[in-house]
Design an enzyme around this catalytic site. Sequence first.
Site, PDB file in Angstrom:
ATOM      1  CB  SER A 345     -11.657   1.392  23.464  1.00 30.99           C
ATOM      2  OG  SER A 345     -11.648   0.051  23.878  1.00 30.99           O
ATOM      3  CG  ASP A 460     -15.179   0.061  24.732  1.00 28.93           C
ATOM      4  OD1 ASP A 460     -15.176   0.986  23.888  1.00 28.93           O
ATOM      5  OD2 ASP A 460     -14.251  -0.757  24.838  1.00 28.93           O
TER       6      ASP A 460
END
Length: 608
Positions: A345, A460
């Site tokens: 991320s 993610d």
Amino acid sequence: MTVDKTRIKTMLAGLPVFDGLEAETLDEIARGVSLQHVPTGETLIEQDSRADTLYLVASGRFRVARDGQAIATVGVGEPLGELAFFSGGRRTARVTALRESEVLGLTREGFDAVAQHHPGLPQAILATVAARLAAVTAKAPALSPMAGLVVSIGPVAGGDPLPEPLVEGLLRSADELGHLNIHTAETAPVSAGADALAEWFAPLERAGERHILLVRDPQATPDWAHFAETRSDSRFRVGRLGATPPAPQPDTLVVEPRDHLVLWRPTAATPISGTVDWLSGRDIEMHHHLALDAPGDFARILRFASDRALGVVLAGGGAFGTAHVGALQAMSEAGVPVDYIGGTSVGAAMAAAIARALPAEEIMRRCNEIFVTSRAMNRLNVPLYSVLDHRIFDTQLAKHFGEGLIEDLALPFFAVSSNLSRNDIHVHRFGQLWKAVRSSGSIPALLPPMLTDEGEVLIDGGLLENVPLETMRRLKSGANVVFDFRLGSTWRVEADYDALPGRLGALRGFLLKGSRKNRYPRIPSILSRSMIINSRREAGRMDMGRDILVQLPTAPRANFLDWTKGQQNYEIGHRTLATALSETDPGAAPDARMREAARRMAEDDLAG
């Protein structure tokens, strides 16, 4: 035959299990021992075969595999096939030579005869076995891709000889690092023949105190080149960036893909491009870029060659990610190197910027432009595919990371995303950099997922591996530094649940950017904070082993989407780690300095 027995006696004397025996006793033992040469890739022991011989590794290295899965590597001085030999059962694994090797063999009759002269032999072997088993647990991870004790470095097959500045840089850097035993054709008895080379090399390998690097330099003779190749656990093959890559050639010397590709360029200012052409058709474990005018590049290659490369793992955490940049700047100022970097991320985004060799102030300027000036994560969308409008965010990522490829980064890099199609993590090591960063940060529902060329759905990485330490361990050996965040007080919200509007009131507020009086948590805050719940649990369960966990403090009352406090988080991360590093020994190994700094930070946190 007399020469063989003399060699066997010398080999026996160099093995720990026969340490301290008198010459007459070694003579007696040597009569019952056979010497066997095992070429690269040849199987010494077949799984399920009869256990009629006990082997001791005199030189070389072996892979032990059960049902095709590698479970161990065995080197000089260690026994092979001892469990089945002593139990009288059948072999439980297949043993294959990873490089040119020699073993001393004892049949059951020979072993009994040797044991009469050396009653401590069975106990010494069993002690070795016990030590090996003690290092293995039921949850033992997959073996890290180790370079091994002996590494050779030379040109790719069909390529140009190593340039003199490259060889000189390696020798100079090896002297400075001090933990490598490096040899070239000039320091080895090449002219004396293959047997002399083997006898010269044997004590170096048996000592096992320092990694051995064999350099196939421009003056290398065919004998030295062949010796260096066949005696190596892994090979670093060198080519010139910008040159036309020679056609890949089958390598009969390699049992498993352990080659590293090193692409050199004249200066650090020389742009990196064309790496894909060099990688095409080659079975490469890892590739590296080296500038002839950058001493740090030489040191990094040698740390990889000696299994001492320092990895840095950056956790996801939204706007807190600028603390990563501050901490990495503190490492740079203290002279602590980063050899491999990866993250999840926002950690992937910051790792990518570091791998591009962007200065810290430039990274912070770009973060401010993306998240504050352009408000890339604050533009709401009709929530059909995502809550946020992704177009500005994508445009900004493409602008600041460019169309460059991961393969062309100056520093080895990876990013982690979650693959919903495969229900597993997806490791990005190749392809467009900005798309890897975007995939890794595709917070579910906030942003639309990314799709691979094959149509697989990526979101993610924090969903499955917010702290991608295990991924780093699968890619390299050596210590790693893990940067995660030490969050402040428990999240509490004072809001009136009964005052939440219905659909018409919510639509009115959405269209008119309605009142903020009701502080009830909104979708972006809930989703972004949900992404790191797993991270907190994961961090608590992690077995750090020799790795180092550094928990960075963050700005008070900041949240995951509050990029206005990015500079404050940067300064806190920088100040905290810089202070801790200033109290460490600058002459210590990089991992030792980071371990001490992490300890001091943890103590200060407890004291505070």
